[in-house]
Design a protein around this motif. Sequence first.
Motif, PDB file in Angstrom:
ATOM      1  N   LYS A   1     -12.814   2.824  -3.967  1.00  0.00           N
ATOM      2  CA  LYS A   1     -11.204   2.664  -3.818  1.00  0.00           C
ATOM      3  C   LYS A   1     -10.794   3.448  -4.920  1.00  0.00           C
ATOM      4  O   LYS A   1     -11.073   3.479  -5.953  1.00  0.00           O
TER       5      LYS A   1
ATOM      6  N   SER B   1     -10.608  11.071  -2.773  1.00  0.00           N
ATOM      7  CA  SER B   1     -10.607   9.571  -2.180  1.00  0.00           C
ATOM      8  C   SER B   1     -10.904   9.743  -0.543  1.00  0.00           C
ATOM      9  O   SER B   1     -11.595   8.988   0.236  1.00  0.00           O
TER      10      SER B   1
ATOM     11  N   ASP C   1       0.923  -1.135   0.022  1.00  0.00           N
ATOM     12  CA  ASP C   1      -0.231   0.290  -0.238  1.00  0.00           C
ATOM     13  C   ASP C   1       0.849   1.181   0.091  1.00  0.00           C
ATOM     14  O   ASP C   1       1.342   1.781   1.135  1.00  0.00           O
TER      15      ASP C   1
ATOM     16  N   TRP D   1     -14.051   0.550  -7.903  1.00  0.00           N
ATOM     17  CA  TRP D   1     -12.829   1.251  -8.045  1.00  0.00           C
ATOM     18  C   TRP D   1     -12.787   2.461  -9.003  1.00  0.00           C
ATOM     19  O   TRP D   1     -13.469   2.291  -9.862  1.00  0.00           O
TER      20      TRP D   1
ATOM     21  N   HIS E   1     -14.216   8.050   1.013  1.00  0.00           N
ATOM     22  CA  HIS E   1     -13.476   6.718   1.456  1.00  0.00           C
ATOM     23  C   HIS E   1     -14.656   5.767   2.233  1.00  0.00           C
ATOM     24  O   HIS E   1     -15.819   6.138   3.024  1.00  0.00           O
TER      25      HIS E   1
ATOM     26  N   HIS F   1      -6.558   7.853   0.363  1.00  0.00           N
ATOM     27  CA  HIS F   1      -6.545   6.677   0.158  1.00  0.00           C
ATOM     28  C   HIS F   1      -6.461   6.268  -1.368  1.00  0.00           C
ATOM     29  O   HIS F   1      -7.205   5.356  -2.082  1.00  0.00           O
TER      30      HIS F   1
END
Length: 793
Positions: free
Chosen positions: A497, A489, A425, A466, A493, A449
């Motif tokens: 994603k 993002s 990540d 996404w 959240h 994110h």
Amino acid sequence: MKSSMAVIQNCLKPSRKPLLFLLFIMWLVVTSHSDEDYYKLLGISREASTREIRQAFKKLALTMHPDKNPNDETAHEKFLKINRAYEVLKDEDLRKKYDKYGEKGLQDDQQGGRYESWSYYRYDFGIYDDDPEVITLDRGDFDAAVNSGEVWFVNFYFPRCSHCHDLAPTWREFAKEMDGVIRIGAVNCGDNGRLCRSKGISSYPSLYIFRAGMNPEKYYGDRSKASLTKFAMQFVTSKVTELWQGNVFTEIDQAFASRIGWLITFCADTGDCLESPTRQKLAGMLVGWMDCTMHPQLCESFDVTSSSTALFPPGSSLAQDGSVLFLKSLDAREIYALVMQHMPDLETLTKSSFEDKLAHHRWLISFTFGENSVATHEYKKLSALLKDAHIQVGKVNCASEAELCASLYIQKPCMAVFKGLGIHDFEIHHGKDALYNIVAFAKESVSAHVTTLRPENFPRDEKEPWLVDFFAPWCPPCRALLPELRKASIQLHGQMKFGTLDCTIHEGLCSMYNINAYPTTVIFNKSSIHEYEGHHSADGILEFIEDLVNPAVVTLTPDSFQQLVKRRKQAETWMVDFYAPWCGPCQALLPEWRRMARMLSGMINVGTVDCQKYHSFCQGENVRAYPEIRLFPQNSNRRDQYHSYNGWHRDAHSLKTWALSSLPRASVDLTPEDFKRKVLEGREHWVLDFYAPWCGPCQHFAPEFEVLARMLKGTVRAGKVDCQAHYQTCQSAGITAYPTVRFYPYLGTPRRQQGGEYINSRDSSVIADVIHQRLQQLALQNKSHMKGGDSLS
């Protein structure tokens, strides 16, 4: 045909389309060779910054200007071409349109038709573009700079402002004086009008101090270098510690325990001692000073016999020979450079330590490729600048850790933030290498994110939706979009994603999804795939996603067009956009069309017809060019009657204004008698627009006020007062500027105050919210009074 589709995009790569389509493109190239490449016209790369664009244009303007070429009959046309190229490329939104659609996407934007005299480009244009100490900030990087944690002193100037030119030499010298202490910036409000307006700049030059988390502070003093320096130094908060027998060893040991070094100046009877202002400038590196005339024995213990400055690096020892570096310079900048060279480097991580280190902490990692690519010494300050954000800083040498870097698809020097959730990540920084930009990126990234995608973690058949941004690091619109993705993002959240895929590295994966232009933003929602076409901003992305969930625009088929439009109810109005997906101006219109539809929600129905898909139907409706915008009015005897939009601009506001002009007015015009009888003495709530017919902002606000009138219908009446025709009425109401919005609530008795309640906004939604909140307050007050009356009885 004006535009070549072979060069419609800055960020265009070869398309893998059927042969027939390739032949069609080849035909377009042959028939439309007259297009100019704006980047080639200015002699710049497609990655050029706004500053580089200005510098290139200025260089050409000084030689190609018609004033300098009086005998060249083609000089005017040649100059118009480079001026047009400059006007488009300097503007972030126009540049995106040009990169994506070529000149065809700009047909509504006619910048570049006028230009200035030669002397303007020689003396007034881009005052600080050639000054390395003054950082030129534009709309795209301003927020990242001033929110980086460093102190910024910014000069907002206008090219034609004589006072701005008078200040320029002093500002340059001041910037040199403060180099390394605080950041000195400049914003050209001629090129960044929207930015300057958003910061409330109304006069030039305007000088402001910016500190992260604090309101900006304006400088009102005289504009000498000494006064500017004195003012700026107030914001350098690091302390200068006076050392003496009672504190020296405690202070130094505490600093060393925290791996903080000391820069100590010893002041004796002989030699030169650093003056107080110079010490303060160096205070960011933790400066101490010792008066050897007061503490001779203490200075002797350091082997100091005359005035000098010494660096005790972190981890050094007072008793360790060779660990102390004595500096001979008295110049703050020279000392700063020497100190940074001797400060400890970033912590080195290896494959064996990498995963364990990144499992539980947030890290900013500098990936280098051998000693030649080691980051600048300024990067050594990152640990201190990111300490409050709890971000640790390290480096990985990919020359010795090739396997680790390969597993992360890191192929060149870069910075990346790992977010404390393991090595998978992370997000790579693609912006400027400047320290302030990296600090801003690191702070944004750990709270956002957004994930850097690779084949291993690319979303396939995911349950959660996404948003994937396919981009190329060399593409300026791509780099401008990345911080906007972070903002979006945060707001979404838990609902969606976010990931980015570098198509220069993962070309096969991008080709699989037929990505031909950058940035291309796609939303994957289980089996559905939606390509985002709109402004590359957080707001634009949020609007697009809102449209997917709750579409404001109706996608019409031939059958639904007959049912909904041709057989519409008497009170219904429809606006329809007939378009073709391959048409550049159609694509440029789409985000504005969606935005307009939301503005007109509840008032006018909005739809689109895909004329590539329904070609025969569009031909039958006599649609001959794209986009074709038609309005089908209410209360029409003939349901096929329509009005075509022939306006010059196709932005949401212009389209909304045109559409609302077809509706019956929701507001009423008030005479002085109406104002007295209906507003001041009446029993209804009123909101009024005081305006003047000659006032441009009034004309711009008029359709917005109509929207407000419809939003408040049934609750608050809306009226307009012409202050040119009824000057005395407006004067009695205290109106001093146009347009002015006033709210007149009915409080149970005739209104004695003619001025009403001022509302400082020209946004219908904001005004409506203010009025609704005020009405709620009145309702609570009335309820409270009634309860009080009951208890008294």
